[in-house]
Design an enzyme around this catalytic site. Structure first.
Site, short mmCIF file in Angstrom:
data_model
loop_
_atom_site.label_atom_id
_atom_site.label_comp_id
_atom_site.label_asym_id
_atom_site.label_seq_id
_atom_site.Cartn_x
_atom_site.Cartn_y
_atom_site.Cartn_z
N ASP A 121 0.83 -1.20 0.00
CA ASP A 121 0.00 0.00 0.00
C ASP A 121 0.87 1.26 0.00
OD1 ASP A 121 -3.00 0.73 0.54
OD2 ASP A 121 -1.84 2.02 1.91
N GLU B 20 1.37 -0.52 -4.96
CA GLU B 20 0.14 0.24 -5.14
C GLU B 20 0.51 1.72 -5.11
OE1 GLU B 20 -3.67 2.26 -3.53
OE2 GLU B 20 -1.80 2.05 -2.44
#
Lengths: 670, 670
Positions: free
Chosen positions: A393, A422
């Site tokens: 993330d 990401e």
């Protein structure tokens, strides 16, 4: 050696400098940032290396690509070939995931130079008796380098080349067997080695080709309103595998914070009983190495991972290095956070926006070494449960040097781990994450909608330098991104974006079931967030809801699985489609992909206009395959099974979105 | 530091690795071959450096270009500026010829990050009392780094920022004086340094801008048939300087071999008394360090060089590393040649062609170190006579490592030496010679004749990577090359090629008087060699021969001297000329050059068609200068003195070759 020579001359590897190493080797490709970062490929692939190689004067040269496993001694070398303009190319088929090295070696080939000159002089009718004597000396040198049996053969050739019978001597000198023997025992005394040894990372197959499905386990409870768990998810595996997905990505599975917990639709305050965002990680039950109790136990998770493998599905975990205010780290490692003068920890902010349920980690902590070791240990912990694929993330908000160290040191032990970044951020940051080790990256695909945008972006991704180290993963949606194009809910638009993602990129994924059910309402006008986002609440999904596109997803994933041309991204050629003579069509786009061995050829034609039929004339690039523009061939639409006989490069195509907004043709040239 | 961290992380220069160095610096330009070779510039020029610089997250960063003389300690640093897309640029005006180093430093600027966030929060009406406390802590840190007087000022700012009066505290925090003070004492604790220190070679002015004239001294005898000498040449200096040349290049001035001496028009056998080719160097009178007796003594030569300097002319010598069979080296250093089985030395050949008057040197000699030292000493010998500029014959047929070593080691002692590579060979070899140290290179200009060819070639030369290290020298003719275009003898064509060479490249030259007299007969059809070439015989030239173009040469060289825009090559913009609306003119070409300070602007318009008048509409790129397309301005044709008022970007131009085949406009925008 005289020290005066050392100062200004180039340094060659593995040997003392010798001024007689005349061959120049430069501009080696791939070479990422001057060799600082490894190039990348995938197990079983053919890896190509190019270099500019030349020598002063007119001598003939020979070049070799040298390859080895990192740390091994000795090189595996294979001849490179000239491509024109002093460019040479070599290749090697790589083995198992791991770290490899390559470099280039080249030498002046005096024997070949001599032989070419001899032929020209013979053709010009010149006396070559002295030339034959010179050549015999080269053969004498070959004798010294050769093994016993070959030495005897070469001795005979030397003797024949010295024959007083000119015809006999010339025949011997030009004998192809002599050339083969001489090549077998090259004179490497003054060979040049490229001055760098370059690194190559070979990754597991799913780093290069993968089909991702994202789901929130908590929404898959066995009955409405009940928090789903890993055992519930196990029951969905046949469905997910049946649709053709081979990576199942779960948002964070850890305990969720209570302090400043977000409510439904990102409300600042959660109502009692609301589950919160799973990205607000950590509470009294544990942090990044714990499982949220409502999802099950660590054993349940491990069993789920093991079961998924039976379906060919790799479970991918979300690693989000941030903490809820209740995360154990805040107490145990206060030095990893930024403390404010009022004695509180600085929460995440992007002024004037505030994200009070999340505390960022301070990568400038004086205790950064222990921080790095702990963060790395989170990956190792989950590797211990069988997870090999991680979706990280927002990696672009954590220090790049950390990723460089963490990923490469994890890979030393576990070369088959895959990391997906990401990162939806600026181009150079995305490229940097790929360089420092990420296997794959989220991409701008979601926001590339017109034909020109899509083609430009693909050309960027599939050209140097990006093609050597960055693999884009194309997602038509994510839990954070419902693109405006999809907000109409037009089922055809969902299929168009599906076809594009699945055929442009060998790595693609979707956030399902939102995508397959054509979920399309945004939380507000001009927003890309979903209404009633699963990020903040438990949803129930009716997988058989009318208008779903599960059948189309299943078919397209099957086509990907059966056609190796679609299992790679970089060999793509956009082809011309004309709306009228000379005018490029702006709604129909088409591209050809080829498998590495050339046996599988896929031509995809997509109608970007979901509202109506489009037709045009498509020019299939027969020249790519060495065929005449009049060559007749056959194409078979893998979406509907219909075949067409095409009689040359220009052919009429029509795409009616009410049937299917694309053709995926298998091209049969023979 | 834990050794585990060393293995996989990047190495930073001049300091231990620190994981808190979060700023990334990459893709620095110029950086030749990963920093292996120096970039180049010329004394007094502005040297620009660019880099991609960014950090994880949203912090503000500051970047500096660091510069120093090679070997000095300490860096001279100046702030870089953001160009967009995470690209930063810095510059420095360089000093005297020599070797310099540069690198890039960047850091997170926490104070600036904080100040920006504060402003946004204030604008959003948020409570910033805690933010002000945080900022005061940054100012406290600044106090520790500051000198006494500034520390006191900063202390006051810290105190005011902590004021209980919110208005007072905010005013202090946002005070521009505070920002200036904080920038003066940056927190470099976790600054990142680029991981390479790059080299820059600064050369003397004539490396970047020079006007060459080539003559054969032996043809300038005081009376017909008499062998010319240096004293004869001295008398020509006013004429040569008067035409505007500042480099006078002499073919080899050494004793000429007798064995296999070539006769008139390259005859294999010279008649008695024929002088031979001056590139067949060496006889019993000496080799590369001797003067051909008929040209005079070494003292005569030195006096000639000294006299030339008075006219602003640098004498350039031709260094040709090859020997006649009579060269003393053959006896003294037989190991530097290739001996054949019959006991003779291998002569130069390109099978089936033979060049028996010339012996190549064997750069694979076991005695290569002594060979290198001797060859280098030839340059040093002539430097001793005052020569600083060398035109090197066929450098691409001598080992590249030799040039790398020889040029860089000569420059260590004599940083103002200039080397012109006479290499007409493949592109990558030419670029390599430039990388390894040549100041200038002969070019493909002679064979670039159409508008498209000329533009494409110029764009190649003035774009990265070539622009950073290769300077082309444009010659419309040489003693070896009389291009087919000139063989008609059309005087206008000679002027066209002169204008192109002189205005496209800041370095240009001609073989005179053949060029100024429009000498145009080839030795045979399809040949580029001159008939009755001066290479093989003594010629007499009538400098006032009708049809000569000396006046045009003089005027154009004067324009070059008076307009700094023409004293550089890389700032060039080709502009559109239309033959009819929307149709690019294929015979008229035009380009704009700007001086570094922007004060001098030259627009050259050339008619490539010597046979007729051409006209069209030219679009002057006013946007390059930040001006509206309607801006009125004036252009003055420096060739004929006529001025025109232009009222906006599109203007009519007409070029009548019977007057002059070009306009060279000085553009006066103000």
């Amino acid at each position: 050696m005289n020290n005066a020579f050392r100062r200004a001359v180039p340094q060659y590897i593995n040997q003392e400098f010798d001024g007689r190493q005349r061959v120049v080797i430069e501009n080696v490709s791939p070479e990422i940032d001057g060799g600082k970062y490894p190039a990348k490929t995938v197990e079983g692939q053919c890896f190509f290396v190019e270099a500019d190689i030349f020598v002063d004067g007119a001598d003939t040269i020979t070049a070799e690509l040298c390859f080895r496993t990192l740390g091994s001694t000795g090189w595996q070398c294979s001849l490179m070939e000239q491509q024109g303009n002093d460019r040479w190319q070599g290749s090697i088929t790589v083995g198992l995931p791991g770290r490899y090295e390559y470099t280039v070696k080249a030498r002046v080939d005096h024997f070949q130079t001599w032989k070419k000159g001899l032929s020209k002089k013979i053709d010009a009718g010149q006396d070559v008796s002295l030339d034959l004597q010179i050549g015999a000396l080269y053969i004498d040198e070959g004798v010294k380098r050769a093994g016993a049996a070959d030495a005897a053969k070469l001795t005979l050739f030397a003797s024949r080349t010295r024959s007083s019978d000119a015809g006999e001597a010339i025949a011997a000198a030009l004998d192809v067997q002599l050339a083969i023997l001489m090549e077998r025992y090259p004179d490497n005394a003054h060979a040049s080695l490229y001055d760098k040894v370059l690194a190559l990372t070979v990754e597991q197959k799913k780093a290069g080709c993968s089909t991702w499905y994202e789901l929130f386990p908590r929404s898959w409870g066995s009955e409405p309103g009940k928090h789903g768990n890993f055992n519930d998810c196990r029951r969905q595996l046949p469905m997910i595998a049946g649709m053709g997905f081979d990576v199942l990505y779960l948002p964070p599975i850890h305990p969720i914070g209570y302090t400043k917990r977000k409510g439904k639709n990102n409300a600042l305050v959660a109502a009692p009983g609301e589950p919160g965002s799973c990205w607000a990680i950590g509470n009294r039950d544990g942090g990044h190495k714990a499982v949220h109790p409502e999802l099950g136990t660590l054993e349940d998770f491990t069993a789920f991972v093991t079961e998924a493998e039976k379906y060919g599905i790799s479970v991918a975990l979300d690693i989000a290095f941030q903490c809820s205010p209740d995360h154990p780290y805040v107490i145990e490692h206060p030095q990893w956070f930024t403390w404010r003068p009022d004695g509180t920890v600085q929460f995440a902010e992007n002024p004037p926006k505030r994200y009070e349920d999340i505390l960022p980690i301070n990568f400038e902590s004086a205790d950064w070494q222990n921080l790095w070791i702990e963060l790395k240990s989170i990956f190792l912990f989950w590797i211990g449960t069988g997870v090999k694929i991680f979706r990280v993330d927002n990696p672009h908000t954590k220090a790049f040097p950390f990723w460089e160290w963490a990923i490469s040191s994890i890979r030393e032990e576990y070369p088959d781990t895959v990391f997906l970044a990401e990162a939806f951020t600026r181009p150079k940051l995305m490229a940097r994450l790929a360089k420092v080790g990420y296997s794959q990256s989220y991409s701008y695909f979601t926001w590339r909608n017109t034909k020109q945008e899509l083609q430009d972006y693909m050309i960027d991704l599939t050209s140097a330098p990006l093609k050597h180290f960055m693999r884009a993963n194309f997602w038509p949606n994510t839990p954070d991104i419902l693109h405006e194009e999809l907000q109409s809910g037009d089922r055809v638009k969902f299929i168009i974006r599906l076809v594009l993602a699945a055929t442009l990129s060998s790595n693609y994924g979707m956030y399902g079931p939102a995508y397959e059910l054509c979920e399309h309402l945004p939380v507000g006008e001009g927003k890309e967030e979903y209404l009633d986002s699963e990020k903040y609440e438990i949803r129930q999904w009716d997988l058989d809801r009318p208008g779903n596109i599960r059948a189309e997803i299943t078919r397209i994933n099957r086509i990907r699985k059966e056609n190796s041309a679609l299992q790679q991204t970089c060999d793509i050629t956009f082809v011309r489609i004309e709306a009228s003579p000379g005018l490029e069509h702006n709604q129909l786009m088409a591209y050809v992909k080829r498998s590495e061995d050339g046996s599988n050829i896929i031509l995809t034609v997509v109608n970007l206009d979901q509202s109506g039929k489009q037709a045009g004339w498509l020019r299939f690039p027969l020249e790519l395959f060495g065929l005449s523009h009049l060559h007749p061939f056959k194409v078979e639409d893998l979406l509907n099974g219909l075949s067409y006989n095409w009689s040359g490069e220009w052919n009429y195509v029509e795409v009616n979105p009410w049937n299917m907004p694309a053709h995926i043709f298998r091209v049969l040239l023979a």
